[in-house]
Design a protein around this motif. Structure first.
Motif, mmCIF file in Angstrom:
data_model
loop_
_atom_site.group_PDB
_atom_site.id
_atom_site.type_symbol
_atom_site.label_atom_id
_atom_site.label_comp_id
_atom_site.label_asym_id
_atom_site.label_seq_id
_atom_site.Cartn_x
_atom_site.Cartn_y
_atom_site.Cartn_z
ATOM 1 N N LEU A 204 0.795 -1.057 -0.152
ATOM 2 C CA LEU A 204 0.017 -0.040 0.032
ATOM 3 C C LEU A 204 0.885 1.267 -0.045
ATOM 4 O O LEU A 204 1.819 1.398 0.694
ATOM 5 C CB LEU A 204 -0.873 -0.176 1.177
ATOM 6 N N ALA A 205 0.516 2.342 -0.731
ATOM 7 C CA ALA A 205 1.122 3.539 -0.903
ATOM 8 C C ALA A 205 0.257 4.544 -1.233
ATOM 9 O O ALA A 205 -0.863 4.085 -1.875
ATOM 10 C CB ALA A 205 2.480 3.400 -1.665
ATOM 11 N N ASP A 206 0.466 5.889 -1.126
ATOM 12 C CA ASP A 206 -0.212 6.934 -1.550
ATOM 13 C C ASP A 206 0.140 6.995 -3.028
ATOM 14 O O ASP A 206 0.875 6.549 -3.622
ATOM 15 C CB ASP A 206 -0.133 8.146 -0.998
ATOM 16 N N GLY A 207 -0.575 8.221 -3.667
ATOM 17 C CA GLY A 207 -0.466 8.536 -5.176
ATOM 18 C C GLY A 207 0.990 8.823 -5.906
ATOM 19 O O GLY A 207 1.047 8.616 -6.805
ATOM 20 N N ALA A 208 1.888 9.065 -4.717
ATOM 21 C CA ALA A 208 2.992 9.752 -5.256
ATOM 22 C C ALA A 208 3.807 8.562 -5.874
ATOM 23 O O ALA A 208 4.771 8.566 -6.420
ATOM 24 C CB ALA A 208 3.675 10.125 -3.891
ATOM 25 N N GLU A 226 -0.600 -7.804 -3.984
ATOM 26 C CA GLU A 226 -1.539 -6.893 -4.613
ATOM 27 C C GLU A 226 -0.945 -5.629 -4.353
ATOM 28 O O GLU A 226 -0.633 -5.234 -3.020
ATOM 29 C CB GLU A 226 -3.029 -7.305 -3.616
ATOM 30 N N ILE A 227 -0.961 -4.802 -5.426
ATOM 31 C CA ILE A 227 -0.598 -3.416 -5.238
ATOM 32 C C ILE A 227 -1.708 -2.495 -5.351
ATOM 33 O O ILE A 227 -2.540 -2.389 -6.096
ATOM 34 C CB ILE A 227 0.360 -3.235 -6.401
ATOM 35 N N ILE A 228 -1.708 -1.774 -4.014
ATOM 36 C CA ILE A 228 -2.727 -0.897 -3.810
ATOM 37 C C ILE A 228 -2.257 0.302 -3.832
ATOM 38 O O ILE A 228 -1.861 1.024 -2.753
ATOM 39 C CB ILE A 228 -3.666 -1.183 -2.576
ATOM 40 N N ILE A 229 -2.232 1.083 -4.976
ATOM 41 C CA ILE A 229 -1.822 2.566 -5.154
ATOM 42 C C ILE A 229 -3.111 3.255 -6.071
ATOM 43 O O ILE A 229 -3.222 2.889 -6.924
ATOM 44 C CB ILE A 229 -0.476 2.481 -5.994
ATOM 45 N N PRO A 230 -3.320 4.446 -5.348
ATOM 46 C CA PRO A 230 -4.446 5.226 -6.189
ATOM 47 C C PRO A 230 -3.750 5.734 -7.390
ATOM 48 O O PRO A 230 -2.940 6.681 -7.263
ATOM 49 C CB PRO A 230 -4.955 6.163 -5.247
ATOM 50 N N PRO A 231 -4.428 5.558 -8.610
ATOM 51 C CA PRO A 231 -4.129 6.396 -9.748
ATOM 52 C C PRO A 231 -4.739 7.794 -9.492
ATOM 53 O O PRO A 231 -5.528 8.021 -8.698
ATOM 54 C CB PRO A 231 -5.189 5.625 -11.042
ATOM 55 N N ALA A 247 -3.627 -4.481 -13.210
ATOM 56 C CA ALA A 247 -4.140 -4.402 -12.134
ATOM 57 C C ALA A 247 -4.342 -2.739 -11.912
ATOM 58 O O ALA A 247 -5.471 -2.440 -11.248
ATOM 59 C CB ALA A 247 -3.262 -4.589 -10.949
ATOM 60 N N ARG A 248 -3.694 -1.964 -12.476
ATOM 61 C CA ARG A 248 -4.047 -0.397 -12.529
ATOM 62 C C ARG A 248 -5.270 -0.161 -13.350
ATOM 63 O O ARG A 248 -5.787 0.715 -13.142
ATOM 64 C CB ARG A 248 -2.656 0.154 -13.036
ATOM 65 N N ASP A 249 -5.296 -0.912 -14.530
ATOM 66 C CA ASP A 249 -6.441 -0.524 -15.384
ATOM 67 C C ASP A 249 -7.814 -1.096 -14.420
ATOM 68 O O ASP A 249 -8.815 -0.162 -14.585
ATOM 69 C CB ASP A 249 -6.517 -1.310 -16.555
ATOM 70 N N LEU A 250 -7.881 -1.986 -13.586
ATOM 71 C CA LEU A 250 -9.007 -2.472 -12.893
ATOM 72 C C LEU A 250 -9.164 -1.336 -11.845
ATOM 73 O O LEU A 250 -10.510 -0.965 -11.562
ATOM 74 C CB LEU A 250 -8.581 -3.774 -12.387
ATOM 75 N N ASP A 251 -8.245 -0.830 -11.214
ATOM 76 C CA ASP A 251 -8.458 0.229 -10.413
ATOM 77 C C ASP A 251 -9.214 1.655 -10.981
ATOM 78 O O ASP A 251 -10.047 2.154 -10.506
ATOM 79 C CB ASP A 251 -6.981 0.552 -9.500
ATOM 80 N N VAL A 252 -8.586 1.665 -12.162
ATOM 81 C CA VAL A 252 -9.087 3.061 -12.849
ATOM 82 C C VAL A 252 -10.479 2.713 -13.280
ATOM 83 O O VAL A 252 -11.284 3.693 -13.057
ATOM 84 C CB VAL A 252 -8.287 3.354 -14.095
ATOM 85 N N LEU A 253 -10.963 1.778 -13.861
ATOM 86 C CA LEU A 253 -12.143 1.349 -14.220
ATOM 87 C C LEU A 253 -13.094 1.231 -12.901
ATOM 88 O O LEU A 253 -14.226 1.815 -12.795
ATOM 89 C CB LEU A 253 -12.407 0.263 -14.934
ATOM 90 N N ALA A 254 -12.630 0.702 -11.679
ATOM 91 C CA ALA A 254 -13.445 0.686 -10.539
ATOM 92 C C ALA A 254 -13.711 2.168 -10.065
ATOM 93 O O ALA A 254 -14.623 2.566 -9.549
ATOM 94 C CB ALA A 254 -12.770 -0.085 -9.532
ATOM 95 N N ILE A 255 -12.840 2.940 -9.946
ATOM 96 C CA ILE A 255 -12.882 4.287 -9.691
ATOM 97 C C ILE A 255 -13.953 5.081 -10.677
ATOM 98 O O ILE A 255 -14.758 5.857 -10.224
ATOM 99 C CB ILE A 255 -11.788 5.116 -9.430
ATOM 100 N N LYS A 256 -13.665 4.923 -11.759
ATOM 101 C CA LYS A 256 -14.812 5.487 -12.664
ATOM 102 C C LYS A 256 -16.263 4.936 -12.690
ATOM 103 O O LYS A 256 -17.013 5.651 -12.645
ATOM 104 C CB LYS A 256 -14.033 5.264 -14.247
#
Length: 324
Positions: A204-208, A226-231, A247-256
């Motif tokens: 886990l880490a922040d957007g930086a 599992e990498i949890i970094i907010p785009p 994994a980043r694409d899934l995060d972007v789509l879930a947020i959208k």
């Protein structure tokens, strides 16, 4: 930060209340943090000096263990080098030990070449949940009061950046790195991961820390992580998001689709706030300023601070239960 998107209407939410369930044990651990027997006992007598090394030349008078213990006492009780020399000397007198105490110049000289402290293995069952963040530590320059009083920024102030990796289950600092303030957070990730011997389940880490280089480095070292970094807000899914999403694409789509706050709750990103608590704990217990002048000494000073916080954590940790 979690829930920052509701900051304008935060007053409408009822704040959850928790209570400590092991208050007796935890309260005693808070007392023991300043117990000198936790940091110094009779066993140091057999590890204070340096035995025959078999090498040419005169061996050091004091072992690395002696220097480390002295610096730990200095950090815990916020003493200057000369003061810690007198403090340890008085302890030897009370304990009736005929041992010499390193003087302030020896401590300063040996700090720069002190071997890295061995890190105890994680006591967690299974892979680690690692959360990483960084904060700034002051080095020198006039304080904030002088800036407020005279209304101008001092040019001589210098900073260092402290990078910490927290094991969420045990509360121990699993890795640390001190760099100059011009080193970006993603650049410090390889040095932090070099200190991890156990497998990592979640990072886990922040957007930086968002970026392909960081994700590639983490996945290269840990096969199943599992990498949890907010785009960022402007992030878009890749061209292969429909057929082979990353994994980043899934995060972007879930947020959208569901919003950022829903993603934070479902992914467990809100647990990253624990490392923010660690940063505040560092600055309240260890301090927000480095005392050493050179970078090598400052790195040793930060490692000593990590060992002090981990030892305090090992005494006892509070356990909570939600009551409302």
């Amino acid at each position: 930060m979690p829930f920052k998107y509701n900051a304008s209407r935060r007053h409408k939410f009822s704040k959850s209340r928790c209570r400590v369930t092991n208050w007796t044990e935890y309260n005693e651990s808070l007392r023991r943090r300043a117990d000198i027997t936790v940091w110094f006992d009779e066993s140091v007598e057999h590890q204070w000096g340096v035995g025959p090394t078999g090498k040419r030349g005169r061996p050091c008078r004091y072992s690395d263990f002696a220097i480390t213990v002295t610096l730990q006492i200095r950090t815990v009780f916020h003493l200057a080098l000369r003061q810690v020399q007198g403090f340890v000397r008085s302890l030897f007198k009370l304990m009736q030990l005929e041992l010499a105490v390193p003087d302030f110049s020896t401590l300063s000289r040996r700090t720069s070449r002190l071997a890295p402290l061995p890190r105890e293995g994680s006591k967690a069952f299974g892979p680690l949940d690692l959360v990483v963040d960084s904060t700034g530590l002051k080095v020198f320059g006039t304080g904030d009061w002088q800036e407020t009083k005279h209304g101008k920024t001092q040019q001589r102030r210098s900073w260092r950046k402290l990078h910490l990796g927290l094991d969420l289950e045990t509360g121990q600092i699993a890795c640390s790195e001190l760099t100059t303030d011009d080193i970006g957070d993603p650049s410090a990730v390889p040095g932090l991961l070099d200190q991890i011997d156990e497998p990592v389940h979640r990072f886990l880490a922040d957007g930086a820390y968002d970026g392909a280089a960081t994700r590639t480095e983490i996945m290269r070292r840990f096969a199943y992580v599992e990498i949890i970094i907010p785009p960022p807000k402007t992030a878009v899914a890749g061209p292969e998001a429909e057929t082979a999403p990353t994994a980043r694409d899934l995060d972007v789509l879930a947020i959208k689709a569901h919003g950022r706050m829903a993603w934070q709750k479902s992914s467990g990103y809100n647990k990253r706030a624990r490392v923010e608590t660690l940063m505040g704990r560092w600055k309240s217990v260890i301090g927000e300023r480095l005392r050493s002048r050179t970078l090598d000494n400052q790195r040793t000073e930060s490692r000593i601070g990590v060992s002090v916080l981990n030892k305090m954590t090992s005494l006892a940790r509070p356990t909570f239960e939600r009551i409302s």
